[in-house]
Design a protein around this motif. Structure first.
Motif, PDB file in Angstrom:
ATOM      1  N   LEU A 190      63.806 -24.402 -12.351  1.00 39.67           N
ATOM      2  CA  LEU A 190      64.017 -23.299 -11.418  1.00 39.67           C
ATOM      3  C   LEU A 190      64.159 -23.797  -9.985  1.00 39.67           C
ATOM      4  O   LEU A 190      64.985 -23.282  -9.219  1.00 39.67           O
ATOM      5  CB  LEU A 190      62.864 -22.298 -11.527  1.00 39.67           C
ATOM      6  CG  LEU A 190      62.750 -21.572 -12.876  1.00 39.67           C
ATOM      7  CD1 LEU A 190      61.538 -20.646 -12.877  1.00 39.67           C
ATOM      8  CD2 LEU A 190      64.016 -20.792 -13.192  1.00 39.67           C
ATOM      9  N   ILE A 191      63.381 -24.797  -9.608  1.00 36.19           N
ATOM     10  CA  ILE A 191      63.520 -25.389  -8.272  1.00 36.19           C
ATOM     11  C   ILE A 191      64.899 -26.011  -8.127  1.00 36.19           C
ATOM     12  O   ILE A 191      65.572 -25.853  -7.099  1.00 36.19           O
ATOM     13  CB  ILE A 191      62.413 -26.435  -8.015  1.00 36.19           C
ATOM     14  CG1 ILE A 191      61.052 -25.747  -7.908  1.00 36.19           C
ATOM     15  CG2 ILE A 191      62.700 -27.240  -6.747  1.00 36.19           C
ATOM     16  CD1 ILE A 191      59.880 -26.706  -7.853  1.00 36.19           C
ATOM     17  N   PHE A 192      65.342 -26.715  -9.170  1.00 34.56           N
ATOM     18  CA  PHE A 192      66.675 -27.318  -9.153  1.00 34.56           C
ATOM     19  C   PHE A 192      67.759 -26.265  -8.971  1.00 34.56           C
ATOM     20  O   PHE A 192      68.692 -26.439  -8.179  1.00 34.56           O
ATOM     21  CB  PHE A 192      66.905 -28.096 -10.456  1.00 34.56           C
ATOM     22  CG  PHE A 192      68.312 -28.600 -10.613  1.00 34.56           C
ATOM     23  CD1 PHE A 192      68.732 -29.750  -9.969  1.00 34.56           C
ATOM     24  CD2 PHE A 192      69.230 -27.915 -11.402  1.00 34.56           C
ATOM     25  CE1 PHE A 192      70.036 -30.208 -10.105  1.00 34.56           C
ATOM     26  CE2 PHE A 192      70.530 -28.363 -11.544  1.00 34.56           C
ATOM     27  CZ  PHE A 192      70.935 -29.518 -10.895  1.00 34.56           C
ATOM     28  N   VAL A 193      67.648 -25.156  -9.689  1.00 36.38           N
ATOM     29  CA  VAL A 193      68.648 -24.089  -9.600  1.00 36.38           C
ATOM     30  C   VAL A 193      68.731 -23.546  -8.172  1.00 36.38           C
ATOM     31  O   VAL A 193      69.823 -23.378  -7.609  1.00 36.38           O
ATOM     32  CB  VAL A 193      68.327 -22.957 -10.587  1.00 36.38           C
ATOM     33  CG1 VAL A 193      69.195 -21.736 -10.312  1.00 36.38           C
ATOM     34  CG2 VAL A 193      68.535 -23.423 -12.028  1.00 36.38           C
ATOM     35  N   LEU A 194      67.581 -23.270  -7.563  1.00 38.21           N
ATOM     36  CA  LEU A 194      67.575 -22.724  -6.199  1.00 38.21           C
ATOM     37  C   LEU A 194      68.125 -23.736  -5.200  1.00 38.21           C
ATOM     38  O   LEU A 194      68.934 -23.390  -4.328  1.00 38.21           O
ATOM     39  CB  LEU A 194      66.158 -22.305  -5.808  1.00 38.21           C
ATOM     40  CG  LEU A 194      65.527 -21.162  -6.614  1.00 38.21           C
ATOM     41  CD1 LEU A 194      64.150 -20.821  -6.061  1.00 38.21           C
ATOM     42  CD2 LEU A 194      66.418 -19.928  -6.634  1.00 38.21           C
TER      43      LEU A 194
END
Length: 217
Positions: free
Chosen positions: A100-104
């Motif tokens: 999720l951090i990567f996506v953001l």
């Protein structure tokens, strides 16, 4: 003779891939400038400097083209999500957090990802609910929901989330909050620093899933 034929086949394959990529690049630009519903395949063909027939050689319709454009940036993220849902993964919640951090951060820092997500979230108007474009997006949403439910179920079995967690509800809330963060940032990027704040934002969302009594079954 055989070597010459192999070389010609490889050359043809490379040229076809280059044409396909040029069409996808053009679709990104035109979809972003005009919106998806107002863009015709003829306009994409003109922007890509190819014939309309060349587009139909590579893509069945506008929905197929839109899907291929989206997958160029979404596939790495989807692969990470699916890996986190593997029952043998010992740290599903940790992997989900990383994903999720990567996506953001990818949305904020990668120009191509930002452009494509801008199209998906802000330039994709609902005109006909039966259109292939929207059917594909609904299928994608169902797949994403299933993946998140699988990850959270795995996290429950590993003791990382409460045993009585309402997994479908928690997965729906998580998807909505991450999608909402991306949508809000794309609409007003000066409102907050998505790349810098991504770890805190994700931790806050996961804390909601982990501790909110309303998320229990």
């Amino acid at each position: 003779m055989a070597a010459q034929e192999d070389s010609m086949a490889r050359s043809t394959k490379i040229e076809a891939q280059e044409t396909r990529n040029r069409i996808l690049d053009a679709a990104e630009r035109v979809f972003h400038e005009q919106g998806v519903s107002r863009t015709s395949l003829q306009q994409v063909a003109l922007a890509a400097r190819v014939t309309r027939g060349a587009i139909y050689w590579h893509f069945k319709n506008k929905g197929d083209l839109f899907d291929a454009m989206s997958q160029r940036v979404k596939l790495p993220m989807e692969a990470m999500v699916e890996a986190s849902g593997d029952a043998s993964e010992p740290d599903p919640l940790g992997n989900l957090r990383t994903t999720l951090i990567f996506v953001l951060q990818e949305t904020a820092l990668n120009p191509q990802s930002r452009l494509v997500f801008d199209i998906i979230f802000l330039k994709c108007e609902l005109v006909d609910a039966t259109d292939t474009l929207w059917v594909r997006r609904q299928e994608g949403a169902r797949k994403a929901q299933a993946n998140f439910e699988r990850i959270m179920g795995n996290a429950v079995s590993k003791g990382q989330l409460p045993a009585d967690l309402d997994v479908p509800l928690a997965a729906s809330a998580l998807r909505a909050m991450i999608g909402g963060l991306i949508n809000n940032w794309l609409f007003t990027p000066a409102q907050f620093d998505l790349a810098k704040d991504a770890p805190r934002l994700v931790d806050g969302v996961l804390d909601m899933v982990r501790y909110a009594g309303a998320m229990r079954g």
